[in-house]
Design a protein around this motif. Structure first.
Motif, mmCIF file in Angstrom:
data_model
loop_
_atom_site.group_PDB
_atom_site.id
_atom_site.type_symbol
_atom_site.label_atom_id
_atom_site.label_comp_id
_atom_site.label_asym_id
_atom_site.label_seq_id
_atom_site.Cartn_x
_atom_site.Cartn_y
_atom_site.Cartn_z
ATOM 1 N N THR A 1 -14.150 -24.418 42.005
ATOM 2 C CA THR A 1 -15.130 -25.477 42.256
ATOM 3 C C THR A 1 -16.460 -24.829 42.604
ATOM 4 O O THR A 1 -16.535 -23.632 42.830
ATOM 5 C CB THR A 1 -14.691 -26.367 43.430
ATOM 6 O OG1 THR A 1 -14.280 -25.530 44.501
ATOM 7 C CG2 THR A 1 -13.562 -27.269 43.019
ATOM 8 N N MET B 1 -15.152 -19.772 52.459
ATOM 9 C CA MET B 1 -15.588 -20.871 51.596
ATOM 10 C C MET B 1 -15.544 -20.421 50.144
ATOM 11 O O MET B 1 -15.036 -21.117 49.276
ATOM 12 C CB MET B 1 -17.017 -21.304 51.933
ATOM 13 C CG MET B 1 -17.157 -22.234 53.094
ATOM 14 S SD MET B 1 -16.013 -23.619 53.060
ATOM 15 C CE MET B 1 -16.474 -24.385 51.513
ATOM 16 N N ARG C 1 -25.929 -24.324 55.159
ATOM 17 C CA ARG C 1 -25.596 -25.610 54.574
ATOM 18 C C ARG C 1 -26.899 -26.336 54.293
ATOM 19 O O ARG C 1 -27.893 -26.131 55.004
ATOM 20 C CB ARG C 1 -24.761 -26.409 55.571
ATOM 21 C CG ARG C 1 -24.267 -27.727 55.055
ATOM 22 C CD ARG C 1 -23.035 -27.541 54.236
ATOM 23 N NE ARG C 1 -22.447 -28.823 53.870
ATOM 24 C CZ ARG C 1 -21.960 -29.083 52.669
ATOM 25 N NH1 ARG C 1 -21.998 -28.168 51.747
ATOM 26 N NH2 ARG C 1 -21.417 -30.251 52.400
ATOM 27 N N GLU C 2 -26.920 -27.184 53.299
ATOM 28 C CA GLU C 2 -28.133 -27.924 52.979
ATOM 29 C C GLU C 2 -27.794 -29.380 52.754
ATOM 30 O O GLU C 2 -26.757 -29.691 52.176
ATOM 31 C CB GLU C 2 -28.770 -27.344 51.707
ATOM 32 C CG GLU C 2 -30.204 -27.772 51.495
ATOM 33 C CD GLU C 2 -30.776 -27.200 50.205
ATOM 34 O OE1 GLU C 2 -31.723 -26.425 50.266
ATOM 35 O OE2 GLU C 2 -30.253 -27.546 49.120
ATOM 36 N N ASP C 3 -28.662 -30.280 53.205
ATOM 37 C CA ASP C 3 -28.403 -31.694 52.937
ATOM 38 C C ASP C 3 -29.215 -32.149 51.730
ATOM 39 O O ASP C 3 -29.900 -31.368 51.082
ATOM 40 C CB ASP C 3 -28.691 -32.569 54.159
ATOM 41 C CG ASP C 3 -30.174 -32.856 54.310
ATOM 42 O OD1 ASP C 3 -30.973 -32.144 53.689
ATOM 43 O OD2 ASP C 3 -30.519 -33.773 55.058
ATOM 44 N N LEU D 1 -24.753 -22.053 59.399
ATOM 45 C CA LEU D 1 -23.356 -22.279 59.765
ATOM 46 C C LEU D 1 -22.814 -21.138 60.612
ATOM 47 O O LEU D 1 -22.331 -21.352 61.709
ATOM 48 C CB LEU D 1 -22.494 -22.458 58.516
ATOM 49 C CG LEU D 1 -22.731 -23.726 57.703
ATOM 50 C CD1 LEU D 1 -21.834 -23.737 56.477
ATOM 51 C CD2 LEU D 1 -22.486 -24.965 58.549
ATOM 52 N N HIS E 1 -8.511 -25.273 51.928
ATOM 53 C CA HIS E 1 -9.730 -25.640 51.212
ATOM 54 C C HIS E 1 -10.198 -27.040 51.581
ATOM 55 O O HIS E 1 -11.355 -27.247 51.952
ATOM 56 C CB HIS E 1 -9.497 -25.550 49.704
ATOM 57 C CG HIS E 1 -10.686 -25.945 48.898
ATOM 58 N ND1 HIS E 1 -11.860 -25.225 48.906
ATOM 59 C CD2 HIS E 1 -10.912 -26.997 48.077
ATOM 60 C CE1 HIS E 1 -12.741 -25.808 48.111
ATOM 61 N NE2 HIS E 1 -12.200 -26.891 47.601
ATOM 62 N N GLU F 1 -32.037 -27.407 55.822
ATOM 63 C CA GLU F 1 -31.001 -26.401 55.984
ATOM 64 C C GLU F 1 -30.395 -26.410 57.380
ATOM 65 O O GLU F 1 -30.950 -26.984 58.315
ATOM 66 C CB GLU F 1 -31.588 -25.012 55.725
ATOM 67 C CG GLU F 1 -31.964 -24.782 54.278
ATOM 68 C CD GLU F 1 -32.258 -23.315 54.000
ATOM 69 O OE1 GLU F 1 -32.374 -22.535 54.945
ATOM 70 O OE2 GLU F 1 -32.363 -22.976 52.812
ATOM 71 N N PHE G 1 -27.094 -34.072 60.162
ATOM 72 C CA PHE G 1 -28.110 -34.670 59.307
ATOM 73 C C PHE G 1 -28.210 -36.195 59.412
ATOM 74 O O PHE G 1 -29.195 -36.771 58.959
ATOM 75 C CB PHE G 1 -27.864 -34.283 57.844
ATOM 76 C CG PHE G 1 -27.921 -32.803 57.577
ATOM 77 C CD1 PHE G 1 -29.013 -32.049 58.002
ATOM 78 C CD2 PHE G 1 -26.897 -32.159 56.906
ATOM 79 C CE1 PHE G 1 -29.073 -30.677 57.764
ATOM 80 C CE2 PHE G 1 -26.940 -30.790 56.656
ATOM 81 C CZ PHE G 1 -28.040 -30.049 57.088
ATOM 82 N N LEU H 1 -17.059 -29.176 56.751
ATOM 83 C CA LEU H 1 -18.456 -29.164 56.306
ATOM 84 C C LEU H 1 -19.020 -30.575 56.345
ATOM 85 O O LEU H 1 -20.146 -30.800 56.787
ATOM 86 C CB LEU H 1 -18.552 -28.615 54.880
ATOM 87 C CG LEU H 1 -18.498 -27.113 54.737
ATOM 88 C CD1 LEU H 1 -18.641 -26.727 53.276
ATOM 89 C CD2 LEU H 1 -19.600 -26.449 55.554
ATOM 90 N N ASP I 1 -22.209 -31.893 58.394
ATOM 91 C CA ASP I 1 -23.298 -32.656 57.775
ATOM 92 C C ASP I 1 -23.558 -33.939 58.539
ATOM 93 O O ASP I 1 -24.705 -34.296 58.826
ATOM 94 C CB ASP I 1 -22.938 -33.022 56.335
ATOM 95 C CG ASP I 1 -23.012 -31.819 55.413
ATOM 96 O OD1 ASP I 1 -23.480 -30.758 55.859
ATOM 97 O OD2 ASP I 1 -22.601 -31.954 54.249
ATOM 98 N N SER J 1 -11.987 -20.169 48.860
ATOM 99 C CA SER J 1 -11.325 -21.380 48.396
ATOM 100 C C SER J 1 -12.013 -21.927 47.147
ATOM 101 O O SER J 1 -11.386 -22.603 46.344
ATOM 102 C CB SER J 1 -11.259 -22.427 49.501
ATOM 103 O OG SER J 1 -12.525 -22.826 49.897
ATOM 104 N N LEU K 1 -11.551 -27.083 55.160
ATOM 105 C CA LEU K 1 -12.890 -26.502 55.288
ATOM 106 C C LEU K 1 -13.942 -27.461 54.751
ATOM 107 O O LEU K 1 -14.993 -27.659 55.363
ATOM 108 C CB LEU K 1 -12.964 -25.177 54.520
ATOM 109 C CG LEU K 1 -12.501 -23.942 55.273
ATOM 110 C CD1 LEU K 1 -12.449 -22.735 54.356
ATOM 111 C CD2 LEU K 1 -13.450 -23.645 56.438
ATOM 112 N N GLU L 1 -20.241 -24.707 48.062
ATOM 113 C CA GLU L 1 -20.770 -25.731 48.952
ATOM 114 C C GLU L 1 -21.826 -25.156 49.884
ATOM 115 O O GLU L 1 -22.400 -25.864 50.700
ATOM 116 C CB GLU L 1 -19.638 -26.320 49.805
ATOM 117 C CG GLU L 1 -18.536 -26.997 49.035
ATOM 118 C CD GLU L 1 -18.819 -28.476 48.875
ATOM 119 O OE1 GLU L 1 -19.847 -28.932 49.398
ATOM 120 O OE2 GLU L 1 -18.018 -29.155 48.205
ATOM 121 N N ILE L 2 -22.022 -23.855 49.800
ATOM 122 C CA ILE L 2 -22.882 -23.194 50.773
ATOM 123 C C ILE L 2 -23.837 -22.219 50.093
ATOM 124 O O ILE L 2 -23.701 -21.917 48.915
ATOM 125 C CB ILE L 2 -22.040 -22.425 51.814
ATOM 126 C CG1 ILE L 2 -21.029 -21.504 51.118
ATOM 127 C CG2 ILE L 2 -21.323 -23.376 52.732
ATOM 128 C CD1 ILE L 2 -21.503 -20.141 50.844
#
Lengths: 210, 210
Positions: free
Chosen positions: A88, A79, A58-60, A68, B129, A65, B144, B136, B140, A82, B132, A91-92
């Motif tokens: 879409t 992920m 995951r990244e902000d 996960l 979905h 980083e 973060f 996430l 975060d 979905s 999840l 997200e990762i």
DNA sequence: AAATCTTTGTAACACAAGTTACGGTACGCT
DNA sequence: AGCGTACCGTAACTTGTGTTACAAAGATTT
């Protein structure tokens, strides 16, 4: 390909479905360290893991980083799953933890199979379930453990995933995965070594307490 | 019940399925603060949220809590969902955030509907979905953000969920949800008040910066 | 109103983790 | 061998968060 596929999935899928996967899936190979999926990627196919291991990050907004979880044989990236359904963006980020082969399945097939094969539905649900559970575990780790424990858990997980009690990472790499600094990692690793839980070498950490 | 059901779900489910839900589902009501599901519970039915809001918590081995996310109308608890399928114990606790009515669906029905109704499958996948994604977001937040930002986000979320810019909580309750101490919460809330983002009263916090 | 309980404010301190700085050591390359 | 680079160790310091302690302000009960 069919052999590897059967090897990894014959417990789960009936022969008919395995054949379908075999004909419509596409084999892909990644070397350790290669990026498989990045943030914002649109996915037009879904990966099934045949061999190797993948780490999911995951990244902000600042580019920091956080690891996960790892994926192993028989896993799929829920992920991604979905994302495929919703078309879409990802997200990762997914990076090959070691040399990895996977089958890419076109998303068009997925809906058919969901309607047609009970084993496929079960697999998808099962995947979501394990992924959610894994995410809970990640949350527990971040929220309830201190850095000593997180590092130790990280090393144990990594040893397990790579089937090798010697973890080949630099302190800096560990720091990235755990979203902390190199100095903190070095400090704690040294402490863990004194406690007899690990043994330090250049680029290598031997996990004694598995 | 059918009316409320249609009200909340007629976009998603076809009439036939709505009728099925109506006949086999059971209406349940919970007062604000009541526990709906606890850790380790075995679930024999799956909840659909009609009205109200639910907060979902995680607990560690020492009994420390952590808020995971809120559920609103149209949501279902995806954790519960996957527990139902696997008939495993609940990994989470669910508490009514305000007065809540939901429909409990016997798990036996679920498999039938999954095979039979495309809209049901889509709903289930969609639920996984969003859950999840929500997880996430939770990760975060914990990984973060610092405590100031977490508290502010918490207040904004809570105001939104309850559709009221005045959040009725004690500092201690907030501390439990965020897994910190009352003193820390008081300290930061005072700071946020000075910055003009909130206004403090006994048992109440007005969120100015929504 | 007096007593009690709950909630909040604040100070003083403890501690884990992040930061800066710098030196040393292994390794690869020419 | 000498040089440069990546990696690691460690000290000194800062910062964010948790802890302990106590007092004051509201609310509730008697």
């Amino acid at each position: 390909m069919l052999e590897k596929l059967k090897d990894a999935y014959h417990f789960i899928f009936e022969d008919e479905l395995l054949n379908e996967i075999n004909t419509s899936g596409q084999l892909k190979e990644f070397k350790a360290g290669e990026m498989i999926i990045d943030f914002g990627d649109y996915l037009k196919s879904m990966p099934l893991l045949l061999e190797g291991a993948i780490k999911v990050l995951r990244e902000d907004s600042d580019g920091d980083e956080l690891l996960l979880y790892f994926l192993e044989r028989g896993d799929t990236c829920a992920m991604t799953l979905s994302c495929c359904l919703g078309t879409t963006k990802s997200e990762i980020r997914a990076v090959a933890e070691r040399d990895t082969t996977l089958i890419m399945i076109p998303i068009e097939k997925m809906e058919d199979w969901t309607a047609q094969y009970k084993s496929w539905r079960n697999f998808v649900f099962e995947s979501y379930h394990t992924r959610l559970t894994e995410m809970l575990d990640t949350i527990d780790t971040i929220a309830f453990l201190n850095m000593d424990e997180r590092i130790m858990k990280y090393l144990q997980d990594k040893a397990k995933i790579n089937q090798d009690e010697v973890v080949s990472s630099t302190h800096q790499q560990i720091a990235y995965d755990l979203h902390t600094s190199r100095v903190v990692v070095s400090r704690i690793l040294k402490k863990l070594e004194i406690e007899g839980k690990i043994k330090l070498n250049r680029n290598q950490i031997e996990v004694l307490d598995l």
